[in-house]
Enzyme design. Structure first.
Site, PDB file in Angstrom:
ATOM      1  N   HIS A  68       0.869  -1.098   0.062  1.00 50.74           N
ATOM      2  CA  HIS A  68       0.000  -0.065   0.053  1.00 50.74           C
ATOM      3  C   HIS A  68       0.787   1.306  -0.082  1.00 50.74           C
ATOM      4  O   HIS A  68       1.748   1.326   0.685  1.00 50.74           O
ATOM      5  CB  HIS A  68      -1.052   0.029   1.249  1.00 50.74           C
ATOM      6  CG  HIS A  68      -2.113  -1.000   1.225  1.00 50.74           C
ATOM      7  ND1 HIS A  68      -3.290  -0.714   0.953  1.00 50.74           N
ATOM      8  CD2 HIS A  68      -1.954  -2.119   1.636  1.00 50.74           C
ATOM      9  CE1 HIS A  68      -4.154  -1.813   1.212  1.00 50.74           C
ATOM     10  NE2 HIS A  68      -3.163  -2.748   1.305  1.00 50.74           N
ATOM     11  N   TYR A 196      -9.559   4.365   7.930  1.00 46.11           N
ATOM     12  CA  TYR A 196      -9.900   4.420   9.487  1.00 46.11           C
ATOM     13  C   TYR A 196     -10.951   5.677   9.340  1.00 46.11           C
ATOM     14  O   TYR A 196     -11.022   6.639   8.569  1.00 46.11           O
ATOM     15  CB  TYR A 196      -8.724   5.134   9.991  1.00 46.11           C
ATOM     16  CG  TYR A 196      -7.702   4.220  10.400  1.00 46.11           C
ATOM     17  CD1 TYR A 196      -6.726   4.134   9.351  1.00 46.11           C
ATOM     18  CD2 TYR A 196      -7.176   3.682  11.672  1.00 46.11           C
ATOM     19  CE1 TYR A 196      -5.335   3.213   9.454  1.00 46.11           C
ATOM     20  CE2 TYR A 196      -6.161   2.882  11.543  1.00 46.11           C
ATOM     21  CZ  TYR A 196      -5.381   2.623  10.486  1.00 46.11           C
ATOM     22  OH  TYR A 196      -4.132   1.731  10.685  1.00 46.11           O
ATOM     23  N   PRO A 288      -3.910  -1.230  18.693  1.00 44.28           N
ATOM     24  CA  PRO A 288      -3.862  -1.389  17.505  1.00 44.28           C
ATOM     25  C   PRO A 288      -4.033  -0.290  16.517  1.00 44.28           C
ATOM     26  O   PRO A 288      -3.789  -0.271  15.169  1.00 44.28           O
ATOM     27  CB  PRO A 288      -4.805  -2.729  17.146  1.00 44.28           C
ATOM     28  CG  PRO A 288      -5.736  -2.760  18.355  1.00 44.28           C
ATOM     29  CD  PRO A 288      -5.192  -1.952  19.226  1.00 44.28           C
ATOM     30  N   LYS A 292       1.113  -1.054  15.285  1.00 41.84           N
ATOM     31  CA  LYS A 292       2.342  -0.925  15.719  1.00 41.84           C
ATOM     32  C   LYS A 292       3.087  -2.336  16.675  1.00 41.84           C
ATOM     33  O   LYS A 292       4.013  -2.643  16.572  1.00 41.84           O
ATOM     34  CB  LYS A 292       2.675   0.153  16.550  1.00 41.84           C
ATOM     35  CG  LYS A 292       2.497   1.459  15.997  1.00 41.84           C
ATOM     36  CD  LYS A 292       3.665   1.492  15.032  1.00 41.84           C
ATOM     37  CE  LYS A 292       3.374   2.980  14.102  1.00 41.84           C
ATOM     38  NZ  LYS A 292       4.187   2.692  12.759  1.00 41.84           N
ATOM     39  N   TYR A 380       3.688   6.575  10.846  1.00 42.71           N
ATOM     40  CA  TYR A 380       2.642   5.502  10.495  1.00 42.71           C
ATOM     41  C   TYR A 380       3.436   4.388   9.739  1.00 42.71           C
ATOM     42  O   TYR A 380       3.622   3.092  10.107  1.00 42.71           O
ATOM     43  CB  TYR A 380       1.607   5.938   9.517  1.00 42.71           C
ATOM     44  CG  TYR A 380       0.542   4.593   9.266  1.00 42.71           C
ATOM     45  CD1 TYR A 380       0.478   3.631   8.172  1.00 42.71           C
ATOM     46  CD2 TYR A 380      -0.459   4.412  10.198  1.00 42.71           C
ATOM     47  CE1 TYR A 380      -0.264   2.791   8.239  1.00 42.71           C
ATOM     48  CE2 TYR A 380      -1.263   3.568  10.130  1.00 42.71           C
ATOM     49  CZ  TYR A 380      -1.299   2.654   9.419  1.00 42.71           C
ATOM     50  OH  TYR A 380      -2.321   1.556   9.053  1.00 42.71           O
TER      51      TYR A 380
HETATM   52  P1  FAS Z   1       2.439 -12.819  21.382  1.00 38.60           P
HETATM   53  O1  FAS Z   1       1.528 -12.727  22.461  1.00 38.60           O
HETATM   54  O2  FAS Z   1       1.975 -13.150  20.000  1.00 38.60           O
HETATM   55  O3  FAS Z   1       3.176 -14.495  21.440  1.00 38.60           O
HETATM   56  C1  FAS Z   1       3.692 -14.683  22.927  1.00 38.60           C
HETATM   57  C2  FAS Z   1       3.539 -16.332  22.886  1.00 38.60           C
HETATM   58  O4  FAS Z   1       4.099 -16.651  24.020  1.00 38.60           O
HETATM   59  C3  FAS Z   1       2.451 -16.830  22.660  1.00 38.60           C
HETATM   60  O5  FAS Z   1       2.243 -17.808  21.624  1.00 38.60           O
HETATM   61  C4  FAS Z   1       1.828 -17.407  24.032  1.00 38.60           C
HETATM   62  O6  FAS Z   1       1.203 -18.701  24.005  1.00 38.60           O
HETATM   63  C5  FAS Z   1       3.436 -17.824  24.766  1.00 38.60           C
HETATM   64  N1  FAS Z   1       3.487 -17.725  26.221  1.00 38.60           N
HETATM   65  C6  FAS Z   1       2.899 -16.996  27.074  1.00 38.60           C
HETATM   66  N2  FAS Z   1       3.221 -17.141  28.203  1.00 38.60           N
HETATM   67  C7  FAS Z   1       4.130 -18.305  27.965  1.00 38.60           C
HETATM   68  C8  FAS Z   1       4.768 -19.121  28.893  1.00 38.60           C
HETATM   69  N3  FAS Z   1       4.607 -19.091  30.282  1.00 38.60           N
HETATM   70  N4  FAS Z   1       5.473 -20.265  28.733  1.00 38.60           N
HETATM   71  C9  FAS Z   1       5.695 -20.504  27.164  1.00 38.60           C
HETATM   72  N5  FAS Z   1       4.752 -19.739  26.574  1.00 38.60           N
HETATM   73  C10 FAS Z   1       4.181 -18.690  26.656  1.00 38.60           C
HETATM   74  N6  FAS Z   1      -1.234  -5.847  16.378  1.00 38.60           N
HETATM   75  C11 FAS Z   1      -1.229  -5.081  15.319  1.00 38.60           C
HETATM   76  O7  FAS Z   1      -0.195  -4.586  14.779  1.00 38.60           O
HETATM   77  N7  FAS Z   1      -2.478  -5.077  14.518  1.00 38.60           N
HETATM   78  C12 FAS Z   1      -3.644  -5.673  15.273  1.00 38.60           C
HETATM   79  O8  FAS Z   1      -4.788  -5.454  14.686  1.00 38.60           O
HETATM   80  C13 FAS Z   1      -3.614  -6.706  16.562  1.00 38.60           C
HETATM   81  N8  FAS Z   1      -4.475  -7.064  16.967  1.00 38.60           N
HETATM   82  C14 FAS Z   1      -4.300  -7.899  18.038  1.00 38.60           C
HETATM   83  C15 FAS Z   1      -5.546  -8.604  18.689  1.00 38.60           C
HETATM   84  C16 FAS Z   1      -5.225  -9.294  19.939  1.00 38.60           C
HETATM   85  C17 FAS Z   1      -6.418  -9.996  20.591  1.00 38.60           C
HETATM   86  C18 FAS Z   1      -4.059  -9.191  20.597  1.00 38.60           C
HETATM   87  C19 FAS Z   1      -3.735  -9.976  21.786  1.00 38.60           C
HETATM   88  C20 FAS Z   1      -2.813  -8.530  19.969  1.00 38.60           C
HETATM   89  C21 FAS Z   1      -2.957  -7.756  18.761  1.00 38.60           C
HETATM   90  N9  FAS Z   1      -2.111  -7.216  18.292  1.00 38.60           N
HETATM   91  C22 FAS Z   1      -2.325  -6.369  16.961  1.00 38.60           C
HETATM   92  C23 FAS Z   1      -0.782  -7.237  18.717  1.00 38.60           C
HETATM   93  C24 FAS Z   1      -0.046  -8.450  18.330  1.00 38.60           C
HETATM   94  O9  FAS Z   1      -0.196  -8.679  16.899  1.00 38.60           O
HETATM   95  C25 FAS Z   1       1.393  -8.583  18.911  1.00 38.60           C
HETATM   96  O10 FAS Z   1       2.129  -7.293  18.717  1.00 38.60           O
HETATM   97  C26 FAS Z   1       2.104  -9.536  18.474  1.00 38.60           C
HETATM   98  O11 FAS Z   1       1.402 -10.869  18.663  1.00 38.60           O
HETATM   99  C27 FAS Z   1       3.403  -9.624  19.464  1.00 38.60           C
HETATM  100  O12 FAS Z   1       4.080 -10.733  19.355  1.00 38.60           O
HETATM  101  P2  FAS Z   1       4.866 -11.368  20.387  1.00 38.60           P
HETATM  102  O13 FAS Z   1       5.229 -10.558  21.186  1.00 38.60           O
HETATM  103  O14 FAS Z   1       5.383 -12.838  20.021  1.00 38.60           O
HETATM  104  O15 FAS Z   1       3.717 -12.022  21.538  1.00 38.60           O
HETATM  105  C1  PHB Z   2      -5.329  -5.116  10.581  1.00 35.49           C
HETATM  106  O1  PHB Z   2      -5.411  -5.283   9.249  1.00 35.49           O
HETATM  107  O2  PHB Z   2      -5.596  -5.971  11.342  1.00 35.49           O
HETATM  108  C2  PHB Z   2      -5.204  -3.625  11.192  1.00 35.49           C
HETATM  109  C3  PHB Z   2      -4.878  -2.831  10.155  1.00 35.49           C
HETATM  110  C4  PHB Z   2      -4.428  -1.642  10.603  1.00 35.49           C
HETATM  111  C5  PHB Z   2      -4.518  -1.349  12.146  1.00 35.49           C
HETATM  112  C6  PHB Z   2      -4.653  -2.434  12.856  1.00 35.49           C
HETATM  113  C7  PHB Z   2      -5.081  -3.658  12.484  1.00 35.49           C
HETATM  114  O3  PHB Z   2      -4.091  -0.042  12.683  1.00 35.49           O
END
Ligand code: FAS
Ligand code: PHB
Length: 389
Positions: A68, A196, A288, A292, A380
């Site tokens: 994009h 957005y 989100p 980031k 961004y």
């Molecule tokens: P993660 O949480 O992805 O991974 C951590 C891992 O550690 C998991 O697999 C977990 O099972 C494991 N773990 C936890 N405790 C443990 C333990 N005690 N022992 C062993 N393993 C353990 N970011 C965006 O940019 N855009 C979005 O739209 C967006 N939507 C999101 C929606 C939700 C519901 C959540 C929770 C996050 C969202 N995020 C979004 C942020 C997300 O993308 C995170 O930034 C990203 O998953 C970060 O990756 P990790 O740091 O690897 O953490």
């Molecule tokens: C997504 O595609 O999930 C998305 C895009 C932009 C955002 C957050 C999530 O700021």
């Protein structure tokens, strides 16, 4: 290297270290199927795209991802404006789902026969402040101990690693927002751009995962739940928050995933204690709104892997010693822009008509000022990674 957590941060760190000849073991508490079932991020900064390409993880992203030039903001039913990242930064960002990245990381790990222990239970980092740390855990019913040089805490916000930093050392900064995002995935053609929306009824976001897979969000009250949102009601509310011509372009269909994510800003400092290094959501959470979260996990891993390569390759611990400060400079920059965009685009409970108008005229300013648009575009896209000193 012991890596706690097999999400994007943990698996990417393992991959990059392997390519540098540094051995690691990944301990993940969930099954691979569970990790892949989580629908999360979708927008990759140019820096993230480069890190994935440089580490052999770009082929499917470049084939299936959607580059994009920028993203669009609409508000108060007015004509939209386009934040032209390509014009101001000279780079494009990529729409490519976190689930796809996770699949690509698992495939790369399988190719190299990586040691990734799924369903590891009761994982505990031990003696992190000593020069002989280790991790204890149970796996397939057996109690295990993993002696290592360093521990990477990549276990997300609810993980165990951050708690290994003594309370007297750990500084925490948090802001909880009084609303969440209800997100759905639908097998429908998405709008051509990421859009957005700031609307008096609340925030909305139109995004995508592929030309046939759409991702939409609407702001909902914190206490809401997906049971209150049958598809019909979701689509009606989503369309109500966009100007007519965009609302009419939204193709509706059955949701294949529906979930509510709470919004918070959180930073833990320092991101290092002794031989424990935190990376990703284990150290920070962003709403989100700025897309980031995943990108910060990648930049932490980029800095940490570079520091570990310098330690093992040249015996230098300078980058390890500077890891926390360097990572936090980028973290706070992303935390700030995510907080600013969340305040700019959402309707807060108790918000007055004055507040709504002030928001709209801040958007009016951003849409009419080259300088404001350039600043938002730069943020961004994500600030460039810092060079190793
Ligand atoms: P993660 O949480 O992805 O991974 C951590 C891992 O550690 C998991 O697999 C977990 O099972 C494991 N773990 C936890 N405790 C443990 C333990 N005690 N022992 C062993 N393993 C353990 N970011 C965006 O940019 N855009 C979005 O739209 C967006 N939507 C999101 C929606 C939700 C519901 C959540 C929770 C996050 C969202 N995020 C979004 C942020 C997300 O993308 C995170 O930034 C990203 O998953 C970060 O990756 P990790 O740091 O690897 O953490
Ligand atoms: C997504 O595609 O999930 C998305 C895009 C932009 C955002 C957050 C999530 O700021």
């Amino acid at each position: 290297m012991a890596i706690i957590g097999g999400g994007p941060a943990g698996m990417l760190l393992s991959e990059i270290l392997h390519r540098a000849g540094i051995e690691s073991v990944v301990l993940e508490q969930r099954s691979r199927a569970y990790v892949l079932s989580r629908i999360r991020a979708g927008v990759l900064e140019p820096g993230t795209v480069e890190v994935l390409r440089q580490n052999g993880l770009g082929e499917r992203m470049d084939r299936e991802g959607h580059a994009h030039d920028g993203m669009r903001i609409v508000w108060a039913g007015r004509a939209s404006f386009f934040i032209d990242v390509k014009k101001h930064v000279g780079k494009r960002f990529m729409a490519y789902g976190q689930t796809n990245i996770q699949e690509d990381l698992f495939a790369a790990a399988d190719r190299r026969k990586a040691v990734v222990l799924d369903e590891a239970e009761d994982v505990r980092p031990v003696d992190v402040a000593s020069d002989k740390p280790h991790v204890t855990f149970r796996h397939r019913g057996a109690s295990m101990r993993l002696d290592c040089d360093f521990i990477a805490g990549c276990d997300g916000f609810h993980g165990v690693s951050r708690r290994a930093i003594p309370p007297a050392v750990l500084r925490e900064y948090e802001k909880v927002y009084p609303f969440g995002w209800l997100g759905i995935l639908s097998e429908t053609p998405p709008l051509p751009e990421i859009v957005y929306a700031n609307h008096p009824r609340g925030f909305a976001l139109a995004s995508m995962r592929s030309p046939t897979l759409s991702r939409y969000y609407i702001q909902v009250p914190l206490e809401d739940n997906t049971g209150n949102w049958p598809d019909e009601r979701f689509w009606t509310e989503l369309k109500a928050r966009y100007p007519r011509e965009l609302a009419d372009a939204i193709v509706t269909g059955p949701s294949i995933e529906k979930s509510i994510a709470p919004l918070r800003s959180y930073v833990a400092e320092p991101m290092r204690h002794g031989r424990l290094f935190l990376a990703g959501d284990a150290a920070h959470i962003v709403p989100p709104t700025g897309a980031k979260g995943l990108n910060l996990a990648v930049s932490d891993v980029f800095y940490l892997s570079r520091a570990l390569e310098a330690f093992y390759g040249r015996g230098s611990s300078a980058l390890l010693d500077g890891y926390s400060d360097m990572a936090l400079r980028r973290v706070w920059n992303s935390v700030r822009i995510s907080w600013w965009l969340t305040n700019l685009l959402h309707r807060f409970p108790g918000m007055s008509e004055f507040d709504q108008r002030a928001q709209e005229f801040e958007l009016q300013y951003v849409s009419s000022s080259h300088h404001a648009e350039a600043a938002l575009a730069e943020q961004y896209a994500g600030m460039p990674f810092e060079e190793a000193a």
